[in-house]
Design an enzyme around this catalytic site. Structure first.
Site, PDB file in Angstrom:
ATOM      1  N   THR A 168     -21.504   1.343  -7.087  1.00  0.00           N
ATOM      2  CA  THR A 168     -21.435   0.231  -6.139  1.00  0.00           C
ATOM      3  C   THR A 168     -22.630   0.237  -5.189  1.00  0.00           C
ATOM      4  OG1 THR A 168     -19.032   0.177  -6.218  1.00  0.00           O
ATOM      5  CG2 THR A 168     -20.066  -0.797  -4.285  1.00  0.00           C
ATOM      6  N   GLY A 173     -20.775  -5.315  -5.577  1.00  0.00           N
ATOM      7  CA  GLY A 173     -19.525  -4.595  -5.715  1.00  0.00           C
ATOM      8  C   GLY A 173     -18.807  -4.965  -6.993  1.00  0.00           C
ATOM      9  N   TRP A 213     -19.950   3.066  -0.428  1.00  0.00           N
ATOM     10  CA  TRP A 213     -18.535   3.307  -0.695  1.00  0.00           C
ATOM     11  C   TRP A 213     -18.381   4.371  -1.774  1.00  0.00           C
ATOM     12  CZ3 TRP A 213     -16.029   1.881   3.233  1.00  0.00           C
ATOM     13  CH2 TRP A 213     -16.322   0.673   3.883  1.00  0.00           C
ATOM     14  N   ALA A 241     -10.882   6.472 -14.787  1.00  0.00           N
ATOM     15  CA  ALA A 241     -10.392   6.637 -13.416  1.00  0.00           C
ATOM     16  C   ALA A 241      -9.229   5.694 -13.120  1.00  0.00           C
ATOM     17  CB  ALA A 241     -11.531   6.403 -12.427  1.00  0.00           C
ATOM     18  N   GLN A 279      24.786  -3.389   2.979  1.00  0.00           N
ATOM     19  CA  GLN A 279      24.356  -4.010   1.734  1.00  0.00           C
ATOM     20  C   GLN A 279      22.860  -4.341   1.732  1.00  0.00           C
ATOM     21  OE1 GLN A 279      26.957  -7.379   1.181  1.00  0.00           O
ATOM     22  NE2 GLN A 279      28.635  -6.124   0.389  1.00  0.00           N
ATOM     23  N   MET A 309      12.434  -0.211   6.477  1.00  0.00           N
ATOM     24  CA  MET A 309      13.706   0.504   6.549  1.00  0.00           C
ATOM     25  C   MET A 309      13.687   1.587   7.617  1.00  0.00           C
ATOM     26  SD  MET A 309      14.861   0.827   2.559  1.00  0.00           S
ATOM     27  CE  MET A 309      16.399   1.611   3.035  1.00  0.00           C
ATOM     28  N   LEU A 310      12.505   2.101   7.917  1.00  0.00           N
ATOM     29  CA  LEU A 310      12.395   3.125   8.952  1.00  0.00           C
ATOM     30  C   LEU A 310      12.319   2.537  10.361  1.00  0.00           C
ATOM     31  CD1 LEU A 310      11.891   4.875   6.427  1.00  0.00           C
ATOM     32  CD2 LEU A 310      10.090   6.042   7.701  1.00  0.00           C
ATOM     33  N   GLU A 367     -12.210   0.395  -7.480  1.00  0.00           N
ATOM     34  CA  GLU A 367     -12.086   0.536  -8.938  1.00  0.00           C
ATOM     35  C   GLU A 367     -11.683  -0.783  -9.599  1.00  0.00           C
ATOM     36  OE1 GLU A 367     -12.426   3.502 -10.687  1.00  0.00           O
ATOM     37  OE2 GLU A 367     -12.308   5.047  -9.148  1.00  0.00           O
ATOM     38  N   THR A 397     -11.229  -4.852  -8.018  1.00  0.00           N
ATOM     39  CA  THR A 397     -10.250  -5.465  -7.117  1.00  0.00           C
ATOM     40  C   THR A 397      -9.088  -6.061  -7.901  1.00  0.00           C
ATOM     41  OG1 THR A 397     -11.209  -7.677  -7.156  1.00  0.00           O
ATOM     42  CG2 THR A 397     -12.159  -6.112  -5.575  1.00  0.00           C
TER      43      THR A 397
END
Length: 337
Positions: free
Chosen positions: A81, A86, A111, A195, A232, A290-291, A316, A318
């Site tokens: 890159t 890119g 990057w 990768a 629920q 949820m937290l 890797e 977009t």
């Protein structure tokens, strides 16, 4: 990780473990369950540095670098890159000019995972010594005159990963530094396929860690005189998370089967990378919901995973580019040219 054989364990020879592609995928899944930056370190070292040396390097290059990289005694990075290129790496401007028995490299890469700590960079450049200036790979030691690897800091995502640039200013390397076994974009793109395979597995690990955190929290956290997991709405979220994660994991296993029998195509990897990272990005957000307020603290991993997935969603290839790769494969028409 080097001591445990985590770098390119699916390659053979040179002291490498040669495990199955399924075992390699499971390893990437477990590393990313911890953090995407940890899996990125292993992916870059193995799939983007060791793989091209193993697949396209000379015997001397393999013997010099693969044992050291596999053991973690040396660190590598992958220079493709550029600041202005890119999603379209084929337009790269980095050049390699032959000069006697050397090449002179000029250009900039950005990057680049691991570059500030790397001992060697796999740099892709246009070889001006051949007709058509094909893209070729070069192994460039980072302590050579003219090489600088500035770190990119103040990131809000993938903070555990060391990211930087590679600046090449009249860097002289011997002709033997060129990877002899490949030319053209097939070289770097084949590395990216390796990768991205690991990313498809790794994203499942991040999502699974978010799910496990949310499920444990839902069974412990009490509101209105009962654990919130008894409501629920929370059960609906857990059921959907489990379904989406399991579906993506099955896709990764299918990918491994295709890879092991030699039937894997880059488009298969694009579909899995695209789907599984999107899934992990979405499920990390649900887990954070949820937290509640606790979800924005560093005490719990979902928001860290959620931030990391913004990088994985982009690097890797977009999400949009993988969509167009699939669209071209399905229609025969290229939408990005």
């Amino acid at each position: 990780m080097g001591e445990m054989g985590f770098y390119a364990p699916n390659l053979d020879g040179y002291g490498l473990p040669n495990v199955s592609e399924t075992a390699y995928g499971l390893l990437m899944q477990e590393l990313e369950a911890c953090d995407s930056g940890l899996r990125s370190m292993a992916s870059v070292q193995g799939a983007l540095v060791m793989y091209p040396i193993h697949a396209f390097g000379s015997e001397a290059q393999k013997e010099r670098w693969l044992p050291a990289l596999g053991a973690g005694e040396a660190v590598g990075c992958f220079g493709l890159t550029e600041p202005e290129h890119g999603s379209n790496p084929s337009a790269m401007e980095t050049t390699a000019e032959p000069d006697g028995d050397e090449y002179v490299l000029n250009g900039s890469k950005t990057w680049i995972t691991n570059s500030p700590i790397a001992d060697v960079a796999v740099v892709w450049a246009r070889d001006h010594g051949e007709d058509g200036t094909p893209v070729r790979g070069f192994l460039v030691e980072t302590d050579r005159d003219g090489v600088t690897t500035n770190e990119i800091d103040e990131k809000l995502s993938l903070r555990a990963s060391i990211t930087g640039e590679i600046s090449l200013r009249n860097v002289r390397v011997p002709a033997e530094s060129r990877l002899p076994g490949v030319e053209g974009m097939k070289g770097p793109l084949s590395c990216l396929t390796q990768a991205r395979y690991g990313i498809a597995w790794g994203a499942v690990g991040a999502a699974r860690n978010c799910f496990e955190t949310a499920r444990e929290y839902a069974t412990d956290r009490e509101q209105f005189d009962q654990p919130i997991g008894g409501f629920q709405m929370q059960q609906d979220k857990l059921a959907e998370m489990a379904t989406q994660i399991t579906t993506s994991q099955l896709l990764a296993h299918r990918l491994a089967g295709l890879k092991e029998r030699g039937d894997l195509r880059p488009q298969h990897v694009s579909m899995a990378k695209r789907n599984n990272v999107r899934m992990a990005r979405d499920q990390a957000r649900v887990a954070r919901e949820m937290l509640g307020g606790n979800g924005i603290t560093t005490d719990y991993p979902p928001m860290r995973h959620m931030a990391n997935m913004e990088t994985v969603y982009t690097y890797e290839g977009t999400h949009d580019i993988h969509t167009l790769i699939l669209g071209e494969d399905l229609t025969g028409m290229q939408a990005y040219q």
